[in-house]
Design a protein around this motif. Structure first.
Motif, PDB file in Angstrom:
ATOM      1  N   PRO A   1       0.696  -1.261  -0.001  1.00 25.43           N
ATOM      2  CA  PRO A   1       0.001  -0.069   0.089  1.00 25.43           C
ATOM      3  C   PRO A   1       0.795   1.304   0.091  1.00 25.43           C
ATOM      4  CG  PRO A   1      -0.808  -1.383   1.682  1.00 25.43           C
ATOM      5  CD  PRO A   1       0.761  -1.954   1.148  1.00 25.43           C
ATOM      6  N   VAL A   2       0.399   2.262  -0.985  1.00 29.85           N
ATOM      7  CA  VAL A   2       0.999   3.426  -0.746  1.00 29.85           C
ATOM      8  C   VAL A   2       0.094   4.611  -0.740  1.00 29.85           C
ATOM      9  CG1 VAL A   2       2.445   5.175  -2.282  1.00 29.85           C
ATOM     10  CG2 VAL A   2       2.788   2.794  -2.570  1.00 29.85           C
ATOM     11  N   VAL A   3       0.651   5.368   0.373  1.00 34.51           N
ATOM     12  CA  VAL A   3      -0.289   6.585   0.809  1.00 34.51           C
ATOM     13  C   VAL A   3       0.484   7.870   0.414  1.00 34.51           C
ATOM     14  CG1 VAL A   3      -1.146   7.853   2.733  1.00 34.51           C
ATOM     15  CG2 VAL A   3      -1.059   5.335   2.801  1.00 34.51           C
ATOM     16  N   LYS A   4      -0.434   8.818  -0.272  1.00 35.67           N
ATOM     17  CA  LYS A   4       0.210  10.185  -0.736  1.00 35.67           C
ATOM     18  C   LYS A   4      -0.224  11.144   0.012  1.00 35.67           C
ATOM     19  CE  LYS A   4       0.726  10.955  -5.303  1.00 35.67           C
ATOM     20  NZ  LYS A   4       0.627  11.350  -6.597  1.00 35.67           N
ATOM     21  N   VAL A   5       0.347  11.974   0.612  1.00 37.39           N
ATOM     22  CA  VAL A   5      -0.206  13.120   1.636  1.00 37.39           C
ATOM     23  C   VAL A   5       0.371  14.387   1.166  1.00 37.39           C
ATOM     24  CG1 VAL A   5      -0.030  11.434   3.658  1.00 37.39           C
ATOM     25  CG2 VAL A   5       1.814  12.850   3.112  1.00 37.39           C
ATOM     26  N   PRO A   6      -0.300  15.323   1.446  1.00 37.67           N
ATOM     27  CA  PRO A   6       0.209  16.889   1.327  1.00 37.67           C
ATOM     28  C   PRO A   6       1.409  17.397   1.902  1.00 37.67           C
ATOM     29  CG  PRO A   6      -2.169  16.798   1.774  1.00 37.67           C
ATOM     30  CD  PRO A   6      -1.641  15.331   2.198  1.00 37.67           C
ATOM     31  N   ASN A   7       1.863  16.671   2.995  1.00 34.55           N
ATOM     32  CA  ASN A   7       2.949  17.198   3.629  1.00 34.55           C
ATOM     33  C   ASN A   7       3.582  15.956   4.483  1.00 34.55           C
ATOM     34  OD1 ASN A   7       4.074  18.525   6.214  1.00 34.55           O
ATOM     35  ND2 ASN A   7       3.870  20.063   5.178  1.00 34.55           N
ATOM     36  N   ILE A   8       4.687  15.543   4.558  1.00 39.73           N
ATOM     37  CA  ILE A   8       5.345  14.527   5.225  1.00 39.73           C
ATOM     38  C   ILE A   8       5.608  14.880   6.569  1.00 39.73           C
ATOM     39  CG2 ILE A   8       7.661  13.607   5.346  1.00 39.73           C
ATOM     40  CD1 ILE A   8       5.805  12.384   3.193  1.00 39.73           C
ATOM     41  N   ALA A   9       6.050  16.170   7.009  1.00 39.72           N
ATOM     42  CA  ALA A   9       6.233  16.724   8.371  1.00 39.72           C
ATOM     43  C   ALA A   9       4.715  16.300   9.238  1.00 39.72           C
ATOM     44  CB  ALA A   9       6.785  17.929   8.416  1.00 39.72           C
ATOM     45  N   SER A  10       3.851  16.898   8.452  1.00 45.06           N
ATOM     46  CA  SER A  10       2.618  16.817   9.177  1.00 45.06           C
ATOM     47  C   SER A  10       2.052  15.383   9.575  1.00 45.06           C
ATOM     48  CB  SER A  10       1.336  17.463   8.482  1.00 45.06           C
ATOM     49  OG  SER A  10       1.804  18.875   8.359  1.00 45.06           O
ATOM     50  N   ILE A  11       2.303  14.430   8.498  1.00 43.87           N
ATOM     51  CA  ILE A  11       1.775  12.871   8.653  1.00 43.87           C
ATOM     52  C   ILE A  11       2.601  12.552   9.701  1.00 43.87           C
ATOM     53  CG2 ILE A  11       3.453  11.839   7.027  1.00 43.87           C
ATOM     54  CD1 ILE A  11      -0.306  11.356   7.452  1.00 43.87           C
ATOM     55  N   ILE A  12       4.085  12.937   9.867  1.00 45.09           N
ATOM     56  CA  ILE A  12       4.868  12.126  10.865  1.00 45.09           C
ATOM     57  C   ILE A  12       4.189  12.750  12.243  1.00 45.09           C
ATOM     58  CG2 ILE A  12       7.273  12.830  11.982  1.00 45.09           C
ATOM     59  CD1 ILE A  12       8.359  12.698   9.175  1.00 45.09           C
ATOM     60  N   ASP A  13       3.724  13.832  12.398  1.00 43.75           N
ATOM     61  CA  ASP A  13       2.925  14.486  13.551  1.00 43.75           C
ATOM     62  C   ASP A  13       2.073  13.317  13.844  1.00 43.75           C
ATOM     63  OD1 ASP A  13       4.887  16.433  14.456  1.00 43.75           O
ATOM     64  OD2 ASP A  13       3.540  17.784  13.217  1.00 43.75           O
ATOM     65  N   VAL A  14       1.162  13.090  13.028  1.00 38.82           N
ATOM     66  CA  VAL A  14      -0.037  12.335  13.105  1.00 38.82           C
ATOM     67  C   VAL A  14       0.412  10.620  13.407  1.00 38.82           C
ATOM     68  CG1 VAL A  14      -1.781  10.822  11.862  1.00 38.82           C
ATOM     69  CG2 VAL A  14      -1.480  13.291  11.343  1.00 38.82           C
ATOM     70  N   LEU A  15       1.460  10.314  13.032  1.00 41.02           N
ATOM     71  CA  LEU A  15       2.184   8.756  13.204  1.00 41.02           C
ATOM     72  C   LEU A  15       2.531   9.020  14.772  1.00 41.02           C
ATOM     73  CD1 LEU A  15       4.092   7.972  10.128  1.00 41.02           C
ATOM     74  CD2 LEU A  15       1.912   6.960  10.873  1.00 41.02           C
ATOM     75  N   LYS A  16       3.133   9.960  15.286  1.00 38.16           N
ATOM     76  CA  LYS A  16       3.744  10.027  16.432  1.00 38.16           C
ATOM     77  C   LYS A  16       2.570   9.978  17.675  1.00 38.16           C
ATOM     78  CE  LYS A  16       8.009  12.621  16.082  1.00 38.16           C
ATOM     79  NZ  LYS A  16       8.945  14.030  16.461  1.00 38.16           N
ATOM     80  N   GLU A  17       1.532  10.894  17.272  1.00 36.47           N
ATOM     81  CA  GLU A  17       0.259  10.751  18.140  1.00 36.47           C
ATOM     82  C   GLU A  17      -0.290   9.217  18.481  1.00 36.47           C
ATOM     83  OE1 GLU A  17      -2.518  13.298  16.459  1.00 36.47           O
ATOM     84  OE2 GLU A  17      -1.237  15.160  16.888  1.00 36.47           O
ATOM     85  N   LYS A  18       0.161   8.463  17.373  1.00 36.90           N
ATOM     86  CA  LYS A  18      -0.517   7.196  17.465  1.00 36.90           C
ATOM     87  C   LYS A  18       0.716   6.279  18.139  1.00 36.90           C
ATOM     88  CE  LYS A  18      -3.521   7.583  13.135  1.00 36.90           C
ATOM     89  NZ  LYS A  18      -4.823   7.403  14.028  1.00 36.90           N
ATOM     90  N   GLY A  19       1.570   6.686  18.463  1.00 37.02           N
ATOM     91  CA  GLY A  19       2.643   6.017  18.982  1.00 37.02           C
ATOM     92  C   GLY A  19       3.712   5.405  18.107  1.00 37.02           C
ATOM     93  N   ILE A  20       3.851   5.912  17.109  1.00 41.73           N
ATOM     94  CA  ILE A  20       4.744   5.222  16.232  1.00 41.73           C
ATOM     95  C   ILE A  20       6.085   6.157  16.258  1.00 41.73           C
ATOM     96  CG2 ILE A  20       5.479   4.889  13.826  1.00 41.73           C
ATOM     97  CD1 ILE A  20       2.321   4.407  13.353  1.00 41.73           C
ATOM     98  N   TRP A  21       7.399   5.582  16.456  1.00 41.41           N
ATOM     99  CA  TRP A  21       8.400   6.404  16.602  1.00 41.41           C
ATOM    100  C   TRP A  21       9.019   6.503  15.393  1.00 41.41           C
ATOM    101  CZ3 TRP A  21      11.887   7.759  20.825  1.00 41.41           C
ATOM    102  CH2 TRP A  21      11.081   7.685  22.153  1.00 41.41           C
ATOM    103  N   ILE A  22       9.855   7.553  14.831  1.00 38.04           N
ATOM    104  CA  ILE A  22      10.170   7.962  13.901  1.00 38.04           C
ATOM    105  C   ILE A  22      11.692   7.832  13.405  1.00 38.04           C
ATOM    106  CG2 ILE A  22      10.162   9.813  11.725  1.00 38.04           C
ATOM    107  CD1 ILE A  22       7.193   8.306  12.518  1.00 38.04           C
ATOM    108  N   TYR A  23      12.324   7.297  12.805  1.00 39.98           N
ATOM    109  CA  TYR A  23      13.742   7.292  12.718  1.00 39.98           C
ATOM    110  C   TYR A  23      13.939   7.540  11.460  1.00 39.98           C
ATOM    111  CZ  TYR A  23      13.523   4.188  16.833  1.00 39.98           C
ATOM    112  OH  TYR A  23      13.422   3.783  17.997  1.00 39.98           O
ATOM    113  N   GLY A  24      15.224   8.621  11.137  1.00 44.50           N
ATOM    114  CA  GLY A  24      15.555   9.054   9.998  1.00 44.50           C
ATOM    115  C   GLY A  24      16.809   8.706   9.503  1.00 44.50           C
ATOM    116  N   ALA A  25      16.918   8.154   8.078  1.00 43.07           N
ATOM    117  CA  ALA A  25      18.238   7.819   7.750  1.00 43.07           C
ATOM    118  C   ALA A  25      19.103   9.028   7.218  1.00 43.07           C
ATOM    119  CB  ALA A  25      18.187   6.986   6.473  1.00 43.07           C
ATOM    120  N   ASP A  26      20.356   9.663   7.953  1.00 46.91           N
ATOM    121  CA  ASP A  26      20.898  10.644   7.802  1.00 46.91           C
ATOM    122  C   ASP A  26      22.217  10.522   7.956  1.00 46.91           C
ATOM    123  OD1 ASP A  26      20.393  13.618   6.974  1.00 46.91           O
ATOM    124  OD2 ASP A  26      21.626  13.886   8.724  1.00 46.91           O
ATOM    125  N   MET A  27      23.092  10.942   7.106  1.00 45.84           N
ATOM    126  CA  MET A  27      24.859  10.982   7.454  1.00 45.84           C
ATOM    127  C   MET A  27      25.110  11.726   8.766  1.00 45.84           C
ATOM    128  SD  MET A  27      25.782   8.987   5.102  1.00 45.84           S
ATOM    129  CE  MET A  27      27.546   9.225   5.473  1.00 45.84           C
TER     130      MET A  27
END
Length: 248
Positions: free
Chosen positions: A152-178
């Motif tokens: 499944p692929v979800v298309k959203v208007p704003n990635i930063a906003s959907i991250i906030d939604v995921l956090k509210e649902k108890g999902i931890w966000i890990y970013g791959a970055d150098m």
């Protein structure tokens, strides 16, 4: 629509918009600003669909017919889902959510490859932004080696906003970055998780990076300073699978 995923002509494009068809982008011939084109642009704007003016030669090279009338829409090969669909899959499998979040991946081969790996490791879904990102095109489907039928692929208007939604649902966000604080293999990647993979050139945007709970890095010893986005994503996704397997 032909096999390339295009809808040509003013009326066909207008009807596709009215019907709510998943459209990636609308190409309009430069200088074409007549009444029907204005209506198409307005509906596209209301739906958050990108429109782009291109030279008539470019439009002609894309066209399969001689009756494109100055407008061609690139349509999705597959339909999009919503966030609740992803969370429902995780619940049905009795698993913690495992979601891949892509910040402006523009190369269809990268998206297809990421989709293929995500399906192989048991991720529940992928989230992409509406703008500055490739969508579910025929090339993506081909590169995914069939994974597009299952992931499944979800298309959203704003990635930063959907991250906030995921956090509210108890999902931890890990970013791959150098610039990550710790190596990915030393990081606890179990539990409800969202893994953010940045764009091919510039990585994650500043705001998205700030929204991540943890930034993890992939150690590099060679002369090349970075990995392809799909390769970096695959490395981390497989470590999520490894750690989840160890937890059982």
């Amino acid at each position: 629509m032909d096999n390339t995923g295009y809808i040509e002509g003013r009326n066909p494009v207008m009807e596709a918009l009215k019907a709510g068809r998943d459209i990636e982008k609308i190409f309009i011939e430069e200088g074409n600003k007549s009444g029907s084109i204005i209506k198409i642009k307005q509906i596209a704007k209301d739906r958050g669909i990108v429109t782009q003016y291109v030279h008539k030669n470019k439009l002609q090279s894309m066209a399969d017919t001689q009756s494109h009338q100055g407008v061609i829409a690139l349509v999705s090969s597959h339909s999009y889902k919503n966030l609740e669909d992803i969370l429902k899959i995780a619940k049905e499998r009795e698993e913690d959510p495992f979601i891949i979040i892509l910040d402006e991946i523009k190369d269809p081969h990268n998206l297809g490859s990421i989709m293929r790996t995500a399906e192989c490791v048991g991720a529940h879904g992928i989230i992409i932004p509406k703008r500055r990102s490739v969508g579910l095109t025929a090339t993506v489907g081909k590169t995914s080696a069939g994974a597009i039928e299952y992931m499944p692929v979800v298309k959203v208007p704003n990635i930063a906003s959907i991250i906030d939604v995921l956090k509210e649902k108890g999902i931890w966000i890990y970013g791959a970055d150098m610039s990550g604080e710790e190596n990915y293999y030393n990081t606890n990647l179990t539990g409800p998780i969202g893994v953010v993979i940045g764009s091919e050139g510039s990585g994650m945007s500043r705001l998205v990076k700030e929204k991540c709970d943890v930034l993890v890095r992939i150690p590099m010893k060679g002369n090349v300073s970075s990995l392809n986005a799909s390769v970096a994503g695959s490395i981390i996704m497989y470590d999520v699978l490894r750690q989840r397997g160890m937890k059982k």
